[in-house]
Design a protein around this motif. Structure first.
Motif, PDB file in Angstrom:
ATOM      1  N   ILE A 102       0.861  -1.198   0.000  1.00 35.31           N
ATOM      2  CA  ILE A 102       0.000   0.000   0.000  1.00 35.31           C
ATOM      3  C   ILE A 102       0.894   1.244   0.000  1.00 35.31           C
ATOM      4  O   ILE A 102       0.625   2.226  -0.704  1.00 35.31           O
ATOM      5  CB  ILE A 102      -0.939   0.037   1.231  1.00 35.31           C
ATOM      6  N   ALA A 103       1.978   1.190   0.778  1.00 29.48           N
ATOM      7  CA  ALA A 103       2.886   2.340   0.842  1.00 29.48           C
ATOM      8  C   ALA A 103       3.519   2.590  -0.524  1.00 29.48           C
ATOM      9  O   ALA A 103       3.510   3.727  -1.018  1.00 29.48           O
ATOM     10  CB  ALA A 103       3.967   2.082   1.887  1.00 29.48           C
ATOM     11  N   GLU A 104       4.046   1.531  -1.150  1.00 29.10           N
ATOM     12  CA  GLU A 104       4.732   1.727  -2.433  1.00 29.10           C
ATOM     13  C   GLU A 104       3.763   2.250  -3.506  1.00 29.10           C
ATOM     14  O   GLU A 104       4.050   3.212  -4.206  1.00 29.10           O
ATOM     15  CB  GLU A 104       5.372   0.416  -2.914  1.00 29.10           C
ATOM     16  N   THR A 105       2.594   1.612  -3.588  1.00 27.44           N
ATOM     17  CA  THR A 105       1.632   2.001  -4.620  1.00 27.44           C
ATOM     18  C   THR A 105       1.256   3.468  -4.483  1.00 27.44           C
ATOM     19  O   THR A 105       1.243   4.220  -5.461  1.00 27.44           O
ATOM     20  CB  THR A 105       0.354   1.128  -4.509  1.00 27.44           C
ATOM     21  N   ASN A 106       0.970   3.899  -3.246  1.00 20.31           N
ATOM     22  CA  ASN A 106       0.512   5.272  -3.070  1.00 20.31           C
ATOM     23  C   ASN A 106       1.630   6.293  -3.212  1.00 20.31           C
ATOM     24  O   ASN A 106       1.399   7.395  -3.711  1.00 20.31           O
ATOM     25  CB  ASN A 106      -0.210   5.415  -1.724  1.00 20.31           C
ATOM     26  N   LEU A 107       2.840   5.916  -2.801  1.00 20.44           N
ATOM     27  CA  LEU A 107       3.972   6.821  -2.996  1.00 20.44           C
ATOM     28  C   LEU A 107       4.187   7.050  -4.499  1.00 20.44           C
ATOM     29  O   LEU A 107       4.358   8.190  -4.947  1.00 20.44           O
ATOM     30  CB  LEU A 107       5.232   6.217  -2.361  1.00 20.44           C
ATOM     31  N   ARG A 108       4.141   5.968  -5.256  1.00 22.37           N
ATOM     32  CA  ARG A 108       4.378   6.099  -6.690  1.00 22.37           C
ATOM     33  C   ARG A 108       3.232   6.828  -7.386  1.00 22.37           C
ATOM     34  O   ARG A 108       3.440   7.607  -8.310  1.00 22.37           O
ATOM     35  CB  ARG A 108       4.627   4.713  -7.295  1.00 22.37           C
ATOM     36  N   ARG A 109       2.009   6.563  -6.922  1.00 17.43           N
ATOM     37  CA  ARG A 109       0.860   7.291  -7.497  1.00 17.43           C
ATOM     38  C   ARG A 109       0.994   8.781  -7.223  1.00 17.43           C
ATOM     39  O   ARG A 109       0.758   9.616  -8.097  1.00 17.43           O
ATOM     40  CB  ARG A 109      -0.435   6.783  -6.860  1.00 17.43           C
ATOM     41  N   ALA A 110       1.358   9.104  -5.975  1.00 16.32           N
ATOM     42  CA  ALA A 110       1.478  10.520  -5.605  1.00 16.32           C
ATOM     43  C   ALA A 110       2.529  11.194  -6.466  1.00 16.32           C
ATOM     44  O   ALA A 110       2.296  12.287  -7.001  1.00 16.32           O
ATOM     45  CB  ALA A 110       1.832  10.633  -4.131  1.00 16.32           C
ATOM     46  N   LEU A 111       3.682  10.540  -6.621  1.00 14.19           N
ATOM     47  CA  LEU A 111       4.762  11.168  -7.383  1.00 14.19           C
ATOM     48  C   LEU A 111       4.475  11.176  -8.883  1.00 14.19           C
ATOM     49  O   LEU A 111       5.025  12.000  -9.616  1.00 14.19           O
ATOM     50  CB  LEU A 111       6.092  10.463  -7.081  1.00 14.19           C
ATOM     51  N   SER A 112       3.628  10.249  -9.335  1.00 17.94           N
ATOM     52  CA  SER A 112       3.238  10.278 -10.747  1.00 17.94           C
ATOM     53  C   SER A 112       2.319  11.465 -11.019  1.00 17.94           C
ATOM     54  O   SER A 112       2.366  12.080 -12.077  1.00 17.94           O
ATOM     55  CB  SER A 112       2.483   9.012 -11.142  1.00 17.94           C
ATOM     56  N   THR A 113       1.469  11.767 -10.020  1.00 17.24           N
ATOM     57  CA  THR A 113       0.544  12.893 -10.180  1.00 17.24           C
ATOM     58  C   THR A 113       1.308  14.214 -10.139  1.00 17.24           C
ATOM     59  O   THR A 113       1.066  15.101 -10.948  1.00 17.24           O
ATOM     60  CB  THR A 113      -0.512  12.869  -9.044  1.00 17.24           C
ATOM     61  N   SER A 114       2.188  14.325  -9.160  1.00 14.10           N
ATOM     62  CA  SER A 114       2.994  15.533  -9.057  1.00 14.10           C
ATOM     63  C   SER A 114       4.303  15.177  -8.365  1.00 14.10           C
ATOM     64  O   SER A 114       4.290  14.470  -7.349  1.00 14.10           O
ATOM     65  CB  SER A 114       2.239  16.590  -8.251  1.00 14.10           C
ATOM     66  N   GLU A 115       5.393  15.681  -8.904  1.00 17.92           N
ATOM     67  CA  GLU A 115       6.691  15.357  -8.302  1.00 17.92           C
ATOM     68  C   GLU A 115       6.999  16.250  -7.104  1.00 17.92           C
ATOM     69  O   GLU A 115       8.059  16.135  -6.497  1.00 17.92           O
ATOM     70  CB  GLU A 115       7.798  15.457  -9.355  1.00 17.92           C
TER      71      GLU A 115
END
Lengths: 190, 500
Positions: B449-462
């Motif tokens: 859950i941590a990895e997926t959301n971290l990557r989603r967040a950074l994909s949306t905005s760095e």
């Protein structure tokens, strides 16, 4: 953690009555074993880190498939180095008992846990035999064998063990198939 | 509202509905007591049977299975030290030591009452606060999810045991194990080494059962090495079961009970979280709030109350986004939604407007299910307690076979049971080398859950500052920092357990 009265490499007491199992970690009391384990883990995580370097980067996101595992493995390697430094002095002291100290500790641990290793081996064999023999036969042999190994060797226990083994093998197969529609692997006979 | 409740009672209190609910509660308790058999599996197996029932009877029956399942998981957790479901992991921390000290009846009794009160609290919150809470829960973006998981990960600090470094290593190994298999964003295989059994990753239940059940059972074998130990039962003392005394034990801890239940409701309302996180978080909060946190893990009632009320209250919590917004809070809620849709009932924000009788029947069904669970569990616990009188040489192989079957039944794959063996051996070795197992399990739950959301967040905005500028995300991060500061202060106190 090592017993100062002890003169063996693992630092455990020598008297057999003191060698009784405790609830906590037993093998973990040997700094030498800990040191060896951390060394193996460090090498393992290092190899996995190297594997993670080959994971693809992404054009669409800043973090690729490998970044998260690389960070994890990097921290794991660091923590293992910390553990190695922490246990180095004590491990060296244990090594002072002779070059065979690690072998001695490992051998004592093997003897101490022989029943556990036997049951674990039987469990592994049961899992391997599920495919060729089918669940019913493999589970019956495992359940019956382990009950006879761990329980009292009497005629009464032999009969009870056979009944229990039949229930957990045939009974589970029938229950899962009839009530839950889960079909456990079948062998040549069942 | 009162009219709605009256209608709900009339719908649920039908003989046929009560009978199928009764069977459902029993099925839920029994299924969850078997390691490897989850509540979701029990609900999925029940669903086809409900197609032949009227919608309200069907959903009430499934709620019965759900409520029974949330309680049943603690039976094997308390008696064998093996969590029957992922939501009962924290129950092993105190219920099992309590049982091994010769008081398994108390461990189960407190667990039953805590579950019951936890469900009641969740129903109250569900009825009163569903719409606003659902809107908060659903507005959480990947930044908030990631920060929530960072906060949940501070639970590891409470579970590290004697050595902080070993605890951290165990937690990180857990997170790493969860990275094996397809990567969550790009689906590229990671660390699979072209092995079929690793190609779809490690099934969480195989890890949970391997780590807890196999290592626990091997621990029992270890204690049987002496000849005198042959034929001995798990607990030799005479077993007593005094429900009234356990009720008092539970209600004497009202703050713990309410706090843990509210933690469970909130975690349950966050889609994708659920009982497996709630019980650990509730346990952790109870421990931190306690005047004697070092006593946790030795068999104290506070630990059992926190874990069981925390996981049972996710039942009502998970229904909040489902009823208010048509978004399932957990896999179980998704199955409940599917069951309603089969009956032609659209689940969404208009459910309350178009089908109020369904919503009120859900509230009442949960309440009736909780009461049934209480009655059934209290009257049947004496029989479950007999498990502790079965000699270990019978329990060990029988439960190992159950574990293998449970893991096989997850995906009908033999390779999963090979994983069970390897993870079990790893768990036992770690236990013997003094590495705590709970952080490992928590790592496996939270890591993906941590990895997926971290990557989603950074994909949306760095922009990394979003983690601290978004208020809810900042709140979770602040809680995480506070949690760590409290932990470190406690750890550095003279005489605190474990200094490394």
């Amino acid at each position: 953690m090592s017993d100062p009265r002890s003169d063996n490499a693992s630092g455990r007491p020598d008297r057999p009555e003191d060698d009784a199992p405790q609830s906590g970690a037993i093998a973990g009391d040997s700094a030498l074993l800990q040191f060896a384990l951390n060394l193996v883990m460090l090498a393992g995580f290092g190899y996995l880190f190297w594997e993670a370097m080959a994971l693809p980067e992404s054009r669409w996101e800043p973090l690729g498939a490998g970044t998260f595992p690389r960070v994890l493995l990097g921290v794991l390697m660091f923590l293992n180095v910390v553990m190695l430094i922490q246990s180095a002095r004590q491990a060296r002291a244990e090594l002072g008992y002779g070059p065979r100290a690690l072998f001695d500790v490992a051998w004592r641990t093997m003897l101490e846990f022989r029943m556990v290793f036997t049951v674990l081996g039987a469990f592994g064999l049961f899992l391997i035999l599920i495919r060729p023999l089918g669940f019913v036969i493999a589970a019956f042999l495992f359940a019956f064998g382990v009950q006879m190994l761990l329980g009292p060797r009497t005629w009464r226990n032999l009969v009870i063990s056979a009944i229990i083994a039949a229930v957990v093998s045939v009974g589970l197969q029938v229950f899962f198939a009839q009530a839950l529609y889960v079909f456990l692997p079948r062998g040549p006979f069942f | 509202m009162l009219e709605g409740f009256a209608g709900g009672f009339l719908e649920v209190l039908q003989i046929a509905t009560l009978m199928t609910m009764f069977v459902g509660v029993i099925a839920g308790i029994v299924a969850s007591a078997i390691p490897g058999f989850t509540i979701t599996m029990a609900i999925v197996l029940t669903m086809p049977l409900t197609f032949y029932m009227p919608p309200i009877q069907g959903i009430a029956t499934m709620l019965g299975v759900y409520v029974g399942g949330l309680t049943g998981g603690m039976i094997s957790a308390a008696l064998l030290g093996i969590p029957g479901t992922p939501s009962a992991v924290a129950t092993t921390f105190d219920a099992y030591p309590m049982a091994r000290k010769g008081d398994p009846g108390r461990a189960l009794g407190i667990g039953i009452f805590a579950s019951f009160f936890g469900t009641l609290v969740s129903i109250v919150v569900l009825v009163l606060a569903a719409p606003p809470l659902a809107i908060v829960a659903i507005r959480l973006g990947p930044w908030e999810y990631f920060s929530l998981i960072v906060f949940a990960m501070t639970v590891i600090a409470s579970l590290v045991g004697r050595s902080l470094v070993r605890g951290l290593i165990a937690g990180l190994i857990g997170i790493f194990l969860a990275t094996i298999g397809p990567d969550p964003m790009m689906n590229s295989p990671r660390f699979t080494f072209d092995l079929a059994m690793l190609s779809s990753g490690l099934p969480f239940l195989a890890v949970l059962i391997g780590v807890y059940a196999v290592s626990q059972l091997l621990g029992e074998v270890e204690e049987m090495r002496s000849a005198s130990g042959k034929g001995e039962a798990l607990i030799e003392e005479r077993i007593v079961f005094r429900p009234l005394s356990y009720l008092m034990d539970t209600i004497r801890r009202p703050i713990n009970l309410i706090r843990s239940s509210l933690v469970g409701v909130f975690i349950g309302a966050v889609p994708g979280a659920g009982g497996s996180i709630a019980n650990l978080l509730a346990y952790d909060q109870a421990r931190r709030a306690s005047k004697d946190p070092d006593s946790f893990g030795t068999g104290v009632p506070e630990g059992v109350v926190a874990s069981e009320s925390g996981n049972s209250s996710t039942a009502g919590g998970g229904l909040i986004p489902m009823i208010a917004l048509g978004i399932p809070g957990s896999a179980v809620d998704a199955v409940l939604m599917a069951s309603l849709m089969v009956h032609g009932i659209a689940v969404g924000p208009r459910l309350m407007v178009d089908n109020p009788e369904i919503v009120y029947s859900i509230f009442v069904g949960l309440l009736v299910g909780a009461v049934m669970m209480l009655v059934i569990a209290l009257s049947s616990m004496r029989y479950f307690l007999m498990v502790t009188k079965i000699p270990k040489h019978i329990i060990v192989p029988a439960v190992l076979v159950f574990c293998a079957v449970g893991v096989f039944a997850l995906n009908n794959r033999v390779t999963d049971i090979y994983l069970l063996f390897f993870v079990g051996a790893l768990g036992y070795m770690m236990k013997k080398m003094d590495y705590p197992l709970a952080p490992l399990v928590l790592g496996v739950i939270l890591g993906p859950i941590a990895e997926t959301n971290l990557r989603r967040a950074l994909s949306t905005s760095e922009d990394l500052t979003l983690f601290v500028t978004r208020p809810v995300s900042a709140l979770f991060l602040a809680l995480a920092v506070l949690s760590l500061v409290v932990f470190l202060r406690h750890r550095m106190r003279p005489g605190a357990s474990g200094a490394s």
